[in-house]
Design a protein around this motif. Sequence first.
Motif, PDB file in Angstrom:
ATOM      1  N   VAL A 264       0.787  -1.075   0.126  1.00 12.53           N
ATOM      2  CA  VAL A 264      -0.141   0.012   0.095  1.00 12.53           C
ATOM      3  C   VAL A 264       0.787   1.278   0.049  1.00 12.53           C
ATOM      4  CG1 VAL A 264      -1.623   1.229   1.443  1.00 12.53           C
ATOM      5  CG2 VAL A 264      -1.857  -1.169   1.044  1.00 12.53           C
ATOM      6  N   HIS A 265       1.834   1.076   0.916  1.00 15.25           N
ATOM      7  CA  HIS A 265       3.009   2.615   0.739  1.00 15.25           C
ATOM      8  C   HIS A 265       3.369   2.503  -0.494  1.00 15.25           C
ATOM      9  CE1 HIS A 265       6.299   5.162   1.965  1.00 15.25           C
ATOM     10  NE2 HIS A 265       6.952   4.050   0.971  1.00 15.25           N
ATOM     11  N   LYS A 269       3.005   5.856  -3.047  1.00 13.71           N
ATOM     12  CA  LYS A 269       3.934   6.519  -3.765  1.00 13.71           C
ATOM     13  C   LYS A 269       3.919   6.790  -5.247  1.00 13.71           C
ATOM     14  CE  LYS A 269       7.205   7.815  -0.623  1.00 13.71           C
ATOM     15  NZ  LYS A 269       7.872   8.977  -0.700  1.00 13.71           N
ATOM     16  N   LEU A 270       3.465   5.713  -5.952  1.00 11.89           N
ATOM     17  CA  LEU A 270       3.243   5.627  -7.366  1.00 11.89           C
ATOM     18  C   LEU A 270       2.166   6.558  -7.905  1.00 11.89           C
ATOM     19  CD1 LEU A 270       3.861   1.857  -8.214  1.00 11.89           C
ATOM     20  CD2 LEU A 270       5.377   3.834  -8.949  1.00 11.89           C
ATOM     21  N   SER A 271       1.143   6.488  -6.892  1.00  8.99           N
ATOM     22  CA  SER A 271      -0.365   7.201  -7.516  1.00  8.99           C
ATOM     23  C   SER A 271       0.048   8.838  -7.294  1.00  8.99           C
ATOM     24  CB  SER A 271      -1.282   6.720  -6.603  1.00  8.99           C
ATOM     25  OG  SER A 271      -1.156   7.079  -5.259  1.00  8.99           O
ATOM     26  N   ILE A 276       3.629   5.211 -14.228  1.00 11.67           N
ATOM     27  CA  ILE A 276       3.732   3.933 -14.890  1.00 11.67           C
ATOM     28  C   ILE A 276       3.565   3.888 -16.200  1.00 11.67           C
ATOM     29  CG2 ILE A 276       2.630   1.660 -14.509  1.00 11.67           C
ATOM     30  CD1 ILE A 276       1.340   2.434 -12.006  1.00 11.67           C
ATOM     31  N   GLY A 277       4.954   3.447 -16.929  1.00 17.20           N
ATOM     32  CA  GLY A 277       4.891   3.624 -18.347  1.00 17.20           C
ATOM     33  C   GLY A 277       4.519   2.264 -18.930  1.00 17.20           C
ATOM     34  N   LEU A 278       3.868   2.194 -20.191  1.00 13.70           N
ATOM     35  CA  LEU A 278       3.554   1.081 -20.829  1.00 13.70           C
ATOM     36  C   LEU A 278       4.594   0.778 -21.808  1.00 13.70           C
ATOM     37  CD1 LEU A 278      -0.206   1.759 -21.398  1.00 13.70           C
ATOM     38  CD2 LEU A 278       0.710   0.326 -19.556  1.00 13.70           C
TER      39      LEU A 278
END
Length: 279
Positions: A264-265, A269-271, A276-278
């Motif tokens: 969750v941590h 952080k990512l959000s 987030i690359g594809l």
Amino acid sequence: MLTSKGTIQGYNGVATVDKKHQIIVDAQAFGEGQEHHTLKPVLGRVENRFERLNIDASIYGKGLIITADTGFANEANNEFLKKNRINAYIPDNQFRQRDPKFKDQKAKYGKRHRDTVKGQKSVIPASEFTLNVTKKTCHCPAGNEMWLHSEGTTTGGKLKLSFEGKLTDCRHCPIKTDCMRNPASADTRHGHGRQVAFTIDSGKTATDWMKKRVDSAKGKLIYSHRMSVVEPVFGNIGTNKGLNRFSLRGKDKVQGQWQLYCLVHNIEKLSRYGRIGLH
């Protein structure tokens, strides 16, 4: 797990965090109060994960720096780090006392620990005993030779010699009331004479190698960043997420709970800060 307050049913959550993003790269729960034994398995899992994900075959040769608190410092871990040429900085619990910047800390803020236990009788200190390291002999302040009770090594790899006074000497010694906390102990055949222990620093252990690294100007600069890297992560999980203690029993369940909170941590952080690359 075994703690200073006895054996309790509990687990210790250990997390490995990267400095740049404060992302948790490994999270494990251990059923022991001490952290010494966790260093090798934690580093091993991180290295295996990086290799499995084709990030890097070896995480140690790319300028990686590893820091950990004093709970991870012992001779075995320092020997492991030195042998494998791992660029690590893990201080012992005396490193602040060797730093001139902290020489006035006790006078300013007071002592963290008392020199003697409250109500405990003070006796003649070990510095008044005569030690011969070469012959491994010791003489008490009264001039009597003591017998070598035990010989071993500390967690820092130093030689430790423990001596005990002979009952026949301590029983009739004129200064035993000043030398022993319990002088009556020498009056019985099953009692004990004065006991004293010495730790000898040879200057050739892996712990001494680590001390030089930590005490250097570069080492102090590197280790000063540890507080701002990993502690905010534990603060977020413990305070913001409310995980002050594990609520489950059994290592598998506790491991799952700990890793879930760490996940969750990372998602948080990512959000908030990551992309987030594809591919």
